[in-house]
Design an enzyme around this catalytic site. Structure first.
Site, PDB file in Angstrom:
ATOM      1  N   ASP A  30     -41.633 -22.953  48.993  1.00  0.00           N
ATOM      2  CA  ASP A  30     -41.081 -24.265  49.340  1.00  0.00           C
ATOM      3  C   ASP A  30     -42.216 -25.195  49.777  1.00  0.00           C
ATOM      4  O   ASP A  30     -43.100 -24.801  50.537  1.00  0.00           O
ATOM      5  CB  ASP A  30     -40.030 -24.132  50.449  1.00  0.00           C
ATOM      6  CG  ASP A  30     -39.143 -25.360  50.532  1.00  0.00           C
ATOM      7  OD1 ASP A  30     -37.953 -25.254  50.211  1.00  0.00           O
ATOM      8  OD2 ASP A  30     -39.653 -26.446  50.901  1.00  0.00           O
ATOM      9  N   HIS A 100     -30.701 -22.660  43.894  1.00  0.00           N
ATOM     10  CA  HIS A 100     -31.810 -21.951  44.542  1.00  0.00           C
ATOM     11  C   HIS A 100     -31.316 -21.312  45.819  1.00  0.00           C
ATOM     12  O   HIS A 100     -30.466 -21.867  46.514  1.00  0.00           O
ATOM     13  CB  HIS A 100     -32.971 -22.907  44.841  1.00  0.00           C
ATOM     14  CG  HIS A 100     -32.546 -24.162  45.540  1.00  0.00           C
ATOM     15  ND1 HIS A 100     -31.938 -25.206  44.870  1.00  0.00           N
ATOM     16  CD2 HIS A 100     -32.608 -24.523  46.833  1.00  0.00           C
ATOM     17  CE1 HIS A 100     -31.670 -26.178  45.735  1.00  0.00           C
ATOM     18  NE2 HIS A 100     -32.052 -25.771  46.938  1.00  0.00           N
TER      19      HIS A 100
HETATM   20  P1  5GP Z   1     -31.893 -27.913  49.202  1.00  0.00           P
HETATM   21  O1  5GP Z   1     -31.994 -29.063  50.176  1.00  0.00           O
HETATM   22  O2  5GP Z   1     -31.464 -28.397  47.835  1.00  0.00           O
HETATM   23  O3  5GP Z   1     -31.068 -26.760  49.696  1.00  0.00           O
HETATM   24  O4  5GP Z   1     -33.356 -27.332  49.067  1.00  0.00           O
HETATM   25  C1  5GP Z   1     -34.316 -27.927  48.261  1.00  0.00           C
HETATM   26  C2  5GP Z   1     -35.653 -27.389  48.706  1.00  0.00           C
HETATM   27  O5  5GP Z   1     -36.600 -27.715  47.719  1.00  0.00           O
HETATM   28  C3  5GP Z   1     -36.133 -27.998  50.021  1.00  0.00           C
HETATM   29  O6  5GP Z   1     -36.355 -26.962  50.975  1.00  0.00           O
HETATM   30  C4  5GP Z   1     -37.407 -28.737  49.636  1.00  0.00           C
HETATM   31  O7  5GP Z   1     -38.416 -28.638  50.615  1.00  0.00           O
HETATM   32  C5  5GP Z   1     -37.798 -28.052  48.349  1.00  0.00           C
HETATM   33  N1  5GP Z   1     -38.510 -28.923  47.431  1.00  0.00           N
HETATM   34  C6  5GP Z   1     -38.214 -30.214  47.113  1.00  0.00           C
HETATM   35  N2  5GP Z   1     -39.097 -30.703  46.229  1.00  0.00           N
HETATM   36  C7  5GP Z   1     -39.962 -29.690  45.964  1.00  0.00           C
HETATM   37  C8  5GP Z   1     -41.117 -29.598  45.132  1.00  0.00           C
HETATM   38  O8  5GP Z   1     -41.514 -30.532  44.433  1.00  0.00           O
HETATM   39  N3  5GP Z   1     -41.771 -28.413  45.139  1.00  0.00           N
HETATM   40  C9  5GP Z   1     -41.358 -27.346  45.889  1.00  0.00           C
HETATM   41  N4  5GP Z   1     -42.082 -26.213  45.823  1.00  0.00           N
HETATM   42  N5  5GP Z   1     -40.279 -27.400  46.698  1.00  0.00           N
HETATM   43  C10 5GP Z   1     -39.592 -28.560  46.731  1.00  0.00           C
END
Ligand code: 5GP
Ligand code: ZN
Length: 114
Positions: A30, A100
């Protein structure tokens, strides 16, 4: 060029640290870690949310759990406890619409998460 961040990382079009990949899933570090270990276990196939899964994905979901627990062991957080969590929908905190599972470990965690 992928419009999805995780598809882009998997395809090597967007920078990202892929720690593990096999024929159906990848584990990405992340970019904004919320714990000493914070990986995102993603299916290689673009699936927007948990609601888009079908009966044929049962094996895929089991495989994600299996990969997550193996990575937790390999990173030394299995015995102390870790969290595997998926947000479904914007109201639940989903910000990237490619399924994810967050694998979080290496620190004590509270419940409920808020
Ligand atoms: P959600 O909020 O959808 O449950 O989690 C999305 C996750 O993706 C977040 O923890 C965020 O930090 C991560 N994330 C967002 N953009 C990117 C990126 O460009 N690269 C990586 N490695 N993680 C990302
Ligand atoms: Zn995608």
């Amino acid at each position: 060029m992928s419009t999805c961040i995780f598809c882009g990382i998997i395809a090597g079009e967007i920078q990202g640290k892929v720690l593990f990949q096999d024929e159906s899933v990848a584990a990405i570090e992340d970019v904004n870690p919320q714990a000493p270990l914070h990986l995102l276990i993603v299916p290689l196939r673009h699936i927007e949310t948990l609601l888009d899964l079908n009966d044929l994905d049962v094996e895929l979901m089991g495989h994600i759990c299996s990969v997550a627990t193996r990575l937790a062991r390999e990173h030394g957080v299995a015995e102390q406890g870790f969290r595997l969590v998926a947000n479904c929908g914007a109201a639940a905190g989903q910000s990237v619409f490619h399924i994810h599972f967050h694998l979080l470990g290496g620190r004590p965690m509270k419940w409920p998460p808020g």
